[in-house]
Design an enzyme around this catalytic site. Structure first.
Site, PDB file in Angstrom:
ATOM      1  N   HIS A 164       2.327  -1.692  -3.543  1.00 60.61           N
ATOM      2  CA  HIS A 164       1.791  -1.290  -2.243  1.00 60.61           C
ATOM      3  C   HIS A 164       1.881  -2.411  -1.222  1.00 60.61           C
ATOM      4  O   HIS A 164       1.094  -2.458  -0.277  1.00 60.61           O
ATOM      5  CB  HIS A 164       0.368  -0.759  -2.353  1.00 60.61           C
ATOM      6  CG  HIS A 164       0.269   0.446  -3.224  1.00 60.61           C
ATOM      7  ND1 HIS A 164       0.872   1.638  -2.908  1.00 60.61           N
ATOM      8  CD2 HIS A 164      -0.328   0.623  -4.424  1.00 60.61           C
ATOM      9  CE1 HIS A 164       0.633   2.503  -3.873  1.00 60.61           C
ATOM     10  NE2 HIS A 164      -0.085   1.912  -4.797  1.00 60.61           N
TER      11      HIS A 164
ATOM     12  N   ASP B 136       9.978   0.896   3.751  1.00 62.13           N
ATOM     13  CA  ASP B 136       8.611   1.251   3.382  1.00 62.13           C
ATOM     14  C   ASP B 136       7.668   0.705   4.442  1.00 62.13           C
ATOM     15  O   ASP B 136       7.952  -0.329   5.054  1.00 62.13           O
ATOM     16  CB  ASP B 136       8.249   0.660   2.015  1.00 62.13           C
ATOM     17  CG  ASP B 136       6.893   1.122   1.521  1.00 62.13           C
ATOM     18  OD1 ASP B 136       6.709   2.351   1.341  1.00 62.13           O
ATOM     19  OD2 ASP B 136       6.002   0.274   1.335  1.00 62.13           O
TER      20      ASP B 136
ATOM     21  N   GLU C 163       3.352   0.001   5.250  1.00 63.26           N
ATOM     22  CA  GLU C 163       1.942  -0.011   4.861  1.00 63.26           C
ATOM     23  C   GLU C 163       1.175   0.246   6.144  1.00 63.26           C
ATOM     24  O   GLU C 163       1.614  -0.159   7.235  1.00 63.26           O
ATOM     25  CB  GLU C 163       1.542  -1.341   4.219  1.00 63.26           C
ATOM     26  CG  GLU C 163       2.340  -1.703   2.978  1.00 63.26           C
ATOM     27  CD  GLU C 163       2.297  -0.678   1.852  1.00 63.26           C
ATOM     28  OE1 GLU C 163       1.283   0.052   1.739  1.00 63.26           O
ATOM     29  OE2 GLU C 163       3.269  -0.595   1.092  1.00 63.26           O
TER      30      GLU C 163
ATOM     31  N   ASP D  43       7.740  -2.604  -2.768  1.00 61.74           N
ATOM     32  CA  ASP D  43       8.038  -1.176  -2.905  1.00 61.74           C
ATOM     33  C   ASP D  43       9.485  -0.872  -2.517  1.00 61.74           C
ATOM     34  O   ASP D  43      10.135  -0.026  -3.134  1.00 61.74           O
ATOM     35  CB  ASP D  43       7.068  -0.337  -2.075  1.00 61.74           C
ATOM     36  CG  ASP D  43       5.653  -0.304  -2.660  1.00 61.74           C
ATOM     37  OD1 ASP D  43       5.445  -0.853  -3.766  1.00 61.74           O
ATOM     38  OD2 ASP D  43       4.761   0.270  -2.016  1.00 61.74           O
TER      39      ASP D  43
END
Length: 182
Positions: free
Chosen positions: A154, A13, A15, A159
């Site tokens: 998030h 993941d 961000e 995540d």
């Protein structure tokens, strides 16, 4: 057969500073690699995007400019990350988003893009658990009781953990259904 024997899998993941892989940058990347024998290893780092993080993005992931000020740049961790995921099936929730940022970031620093297998856990969840009201990870966490109630939504590490539980549940359902047909 255990679900992880279908791997190895690397759930990852990112961000970011925004929604565009071309104009925005990664500020955090995390991954959980699960080998065919079930052993796990993790990769996680904040990334200095070389620009300010917009307030609208900070509101979502809570990563501030101060947090990434001394973090490595993407080009400093890119080779380590690619070595970490090498030879595995790359898994992401809404893979188009995360993979788009990974590919663009790799190309930007002159590296080969990812050409390995990729799996989108949103598509997997829709196929295995049809008719749910939402397939957003935060909703699936509640609906499918993905556990992992600690941590912040998030943030890449949390995540990744929730996506890993979703992957395990979905693949276990598929394997059990396959075994019943035999």
């Amino acid at each position: 057969m255990s679900w992880y024997e279908k791997g190895p899998f690397t759930i990852f993941d990112v961000e970011t500073t925004g929604r565009s892989p071309v104009y925005d940058r990664i500020v955090e990347i995390a991954a959980l690699r699960i080998e065919k024998d079930g052993t796990e290893s993790r990769f996680s780092t904040l990334i200095n995007p070389g620009r300010r993080i917009p307030y609208s993005s900070m509101r979502i992931h809570h990563i501030t400019d101060a947090m990434v000020m001394t973090a490595p740049r993407f080009e400093d961790i890119a080779q380590d990350f690619m070595t970490f995921i090498s030879g595995s099936i790359l898994v992401a929730h809404n893979a188009r988003f995360d993979l788009g940022f990974l590919q663009e970031s790799l190309a930007r620093c002159g590296m080969m893009i990812w050409e390995g297998d990729t799996m989108d856990s949103v598509r997997l969840a829709r196929g295995v658990f049809p008719g749910l009201p939402s397939y957003k990870l935060q909703e699936l966490r509640i609906t499918l009781d993905l556990g992992c109630n600690t941590g912040t939504a998030h943030r890449a590490g949390c995540d990744v953990e929730w996506t890993a539980v979703l992957l395990r549940k979905a693949l276990t359902v598929l394997i059990e259904a396959e075994n019943k047909r035999k």
